[in-house]
Enzyme design. Structure first.
Site, PDB file in Angstrom:
ATOM      1  N   GLU A   1       0.837  -1.213   0.000  1.00  0.00           N
ATOM      2  CA  GLU A   1       0.000   0.000   0.000  1.00  0.00           C
ATOM      3  C   GLU A   1       0.866   1.256   0.000  1.00  0.00           C
ATOM      4  O   GLU A   1       0.705   2.147   0.847  1.00  0.00           O
ATOM      5  CB  GLU A   1      -0.960  -0.006   1.198  1.00  0.00           C
ATOM      6  CG  GLU A   1      -1.959  -1.141   1.123  1.00  0.00           C
ATOM      7  CD  GLU A   1      -3.154  -1.033   2.080  1.00  0.00           C
ATOM      8  OE1 GLU A   1      -3.200  -0.102   2.902  1.00  0.00           O
ATOM      9  OE2 GLU A   1      -4.043  -1.895   1.982  1.00  0.00           O
TER      10      GLU A   1
ATOM     11  N   GLU B   1      -5.072  -8.720  -0.018  1.00  0.00           N
ATOM     12  CA  GLU B   1      -5.824  -8.332   1.189  1.00  0.00           C
ATOM     13  C   GLU B   1      -7.291  -8.249   0.807  1.00  0.00           C
ATOM     14  O   GLU B   1      -7.680  -7.401  -0.011  1.00  0.00           O
ATOM     15  CB  GLU B   1      -5.338  -6.990   1.747  1.00  0.00           C
ATOM     16  CG  GLU B   1      -4.006  -7.105   2.463  1.00  0.00           C
ATOM     17  CD  GLU B   1      -3.591  -5.840   3.209  1.00  0.00           C
ATOM     18  OE1 GLU B   1      -4.476  -5.098   3.684  1.00  0.00           O
ATOM     19  OE2 GLU B   1      -2.370  -5.606   3.297  1.00  0.00           O
TER      20      GLU B   1
HETATM   21  O1  AHR Z   1      -5.060  -5.752   7.190  1.00  0.00           O
HETATM   22  C1  AHR Z   1      -4.946  -4.580   7.899  1.00  0.00           C
HETATM   23  C2  AHR Z   1      -4.314  -3.443   7.091  1.00  0.00           C
HETATM   24  O2  AHR Z   1      -5.125  -3.113   6.013  1.00  0.00           O
HETATM   25  C3  AHR Z   1      -2.991  -3.746   6.448  1.00  0.00           C
HETATM   26  O3  AHR Z   1      -1.930  -3.585   7.319  1.00  0.00           O
HETATM   27  C4  AHR Z   1      -2.924  -2.724   5.359  1.00  0.00           C
HETATM   28  O4  AHR Z   1      -2.133  -3.136   4.280  1.00  0.00           O
HETATM   29  C5  AHR Z   1      -4.372  -2.512   4.991  1.00  0.00           C
HETATM   30  O5  AHR Z   1      -4.701  -1.181   4.911  1.00  0.00           O
END
Ligand code: AHR
Length: 519
Positions: free
Chosen positions: A198, A325
């Site tokens: 990210e 994610e």
């Molecule tokens: O999964 C929690 C967080 O969500 C992670 O650390 C990040 O990459 C995302 O914003």
């Protein structure tokens, strides 16, 4: 008296129509087993374990001196449960944590490791007792492959290069000798390497151009020296619907030269419905249920949008879209620590898991890896722990039921099941995927999204004598497993025999069935 009789008649009518609404009608589904599609990569069932809340510490790592049974500090109950899922890969150490992680803090004698801070997640002390060797031991214990993310946000290309050399070289370099002194003379095998996390957000708020410049440098110097164990590199890609990183990274890749390359770009999309997360994990109603399922189904459109951009630069689909994610991000459990992202996990979340896996499978040509967030005690977890206690969530059961789909071949289906409508939200009533495994056995997964109506799905038996499998249903859409009642949501066996060349799969409201066709 007359009025009373009319009222009684109306009540009787209402009761009849409620009853008939709940009777299972029959819907037909055809599996097109002569039109096999792409392989549903087992890597789609990957998981994510970040240094966040009780995800690693307590959830996985209790330390060798703990009274909780463990192997070299890693809790046995969690390992045993995860082995059942055949977890293909685990992404570590983050997340946002990865872009502030300095790997050297997590090697060497535990008592000499520095205490650092975890500013992203509650500002707690990071003891660094779970580091590189402990993570590699953990993935080995559960039979998974390693997916490491290097620190692009606050780290240097040299730090990343050193980590890779430490991990993967078999030459007697200073770093390899240090690895051996720390207990692992043989090089490790790293299957996947994330180049940042990210970086459009917590990883440094970089413009796509800035990230692309760094990407080339990190991709060049993060070398895998273990020739026996190939390593795929995954660049940061889009945040939800924002296409700027997709365009920039794919365009850079298209114009790449000999000095760098990547194998995938990541997509992050949470089923959250706005920030801060407002949807409750328990005690929600049908309105919230329908809204959150509609939100999760956005995954399909996002894959199409980013996939179309990828097709423009990479029509041969060499680059994978890695959804590393995903999952439901709900309002935190009352009383849990701020920043620990703890939430219960209900039958609704099991349905969310099934719908996402089905979407990934339908896009298996491009989506070749995914990681649910997260593994234990964080967000849409497989497992919740409370000290020595452990429970398996409804989402865990979905992942277990879907094991036969790992590396199976996608088979298209025809299904016209109609809609489930709540207010202005209209959703498909049913969702299903089918696949053929390596032994040519056919598998079918059907999800009944409708929380009120059961359904009978009639499927041509295609030579099978019966189907055998499991159904995951629950008394309510918000049913959960608790430490006091850990089996409220548990799969039940399902068997049905073919008659007149057809098989009927019966699904209660808000349920998921996975069945195998047996000759
Ligand atoms: O999964 C929690 C967080 O969500 C992670 O650390 C990040 O990459 C995302 O914003």
């Amino acid at each position: 008296m007359k009025v009373a009789r009319i009222c009684f008649a109306l009540l009787a009518l209402a009761a009849t129509s409620v009853a008939s609404a709940r009777e299972a009608d029959t819907v037909s589904l055809q599996i097109q087993n002569d039109e096999p599609g792409a392989q549903i990569s087992r890597q789609l069932f990957g998981q994510f374990a970040e240094h966040l809340g009780r995800g690693i510490y307590e959830g996985i790592w209790v330390g060798p001196d703990s009274s909780i049974p463990n192997t070299r500090g890693i809790r046995n109950d969690v390992v045993a449960a995860l082995k059942e899922l055949r977890v293909p890969n685990v992404r570590w150490p983050g997340g946002c944590f990865a872009d502030e992680y300095h790997w050297r803090n997590g090697i060497g004698p535990i008592e000499q490791r520095p205490a650092t801070l975890n500013p992203n997640w509650g500002g707690v002390i990071e003891p660094n007792t779970f580091g590189t060797h402990e993570f590699m031991d953990f993935v080995r214990q559960i039979g998974a492959e390693a997916y490491l993310s290097v620190n692009v946000g606050s780290g240097t290309p040299q730090e990343a290069a050193d980590w890779l050399e430490y991990l993967t070289t078999d030459q007697p370099t200073a770093l390899a000798k240090q690895r051996a002194a720390n207990g692992h003379p043989e090089p490790f095998g790293i299957s996947f390497l994330g180049l940042g996390n990210e970086n459009w957000g917590c990883g440094g708020s970089m413009t796509p151009e800035h990230y692309v410049n760094l990407l080339k440098i990190f991709a060049r110097y993060s070398r895998n020296y273990n020739a026996k164990h190939p390593m795929l590199k995954i660049a940061v890609g889009p945040d939800t619907a924002d296409t700027s990183y997709t365009e920039a990274v794919m365009q850079a890749w298209k114009g790449r030269n000999w000095s760098w390359d990547i194998d995938g770009i990541s997509l992050h999309f949470y089923t959250v419905g706005g920030w801060p997360p407002k949807y409750l994990a328990t005690g929600f109603g049908e309105k919230e249920y329908a809204a959150l399922l509609a939100e999760t189904l956005r995954m399909d459109g996002l894959i199409r949008t980013h996939g179309a951009i990828m097709d423009k630069y990479d029509p041969e689909k060499k680059i994978a879209l890695v959804v590393d994610e995903w999952g439901a991000w709900l309002a935190p459990t009352e009383g849990s620590k701020e920043g620990f992202l703890e939430q219960q996990n209900s039958q609704r979340d099991a349905i969310i898991a099934a719908l996402n896996i089905n979407i990934f499978a339908r896009h298996a040509e491009r989506v070749r890896m995914a990681n649910i967030a997260q593994m234990v005690n964080v967000l849409q977890a497989m497992i919740l722990t409370d000290q020595e206690k452990i429970l398996l969530t409804p989402t865990y059961h979905v992942f277990r039921m879907y094991v036969p789909f790992q590396d199976a071949t996608f088979l298209p289906i025809k299904l016209e099941a109609g809609e489930y409508v709540y207010g202005e939200t209209s959703l498909p009533r049913l969702d299903a995927i089918a696949a053929k495994d390596k032994n040519d056995k056919m598998w079918l997964s059907i999800t009944n999204l409708d929380p009120n109506r059961p359904v009978q799905v009639e499927v041509p038996a295609l030579g099978a004598k019966r189907v055998r499998g499991e159904v995951l249903s629950a008394p309510r859409i918000d049913s959960v497993n608790t430490f006091a009642s850990p089996k409220v949501v548990t799969p039940q066996p399902f068997n049905a025999t073919a008659a007149k060349g057809k098989i009927i799969v019966k699904l209660p409201p808000h349920s998921i069935a996975v069945v195998a066709f047996e000759k």
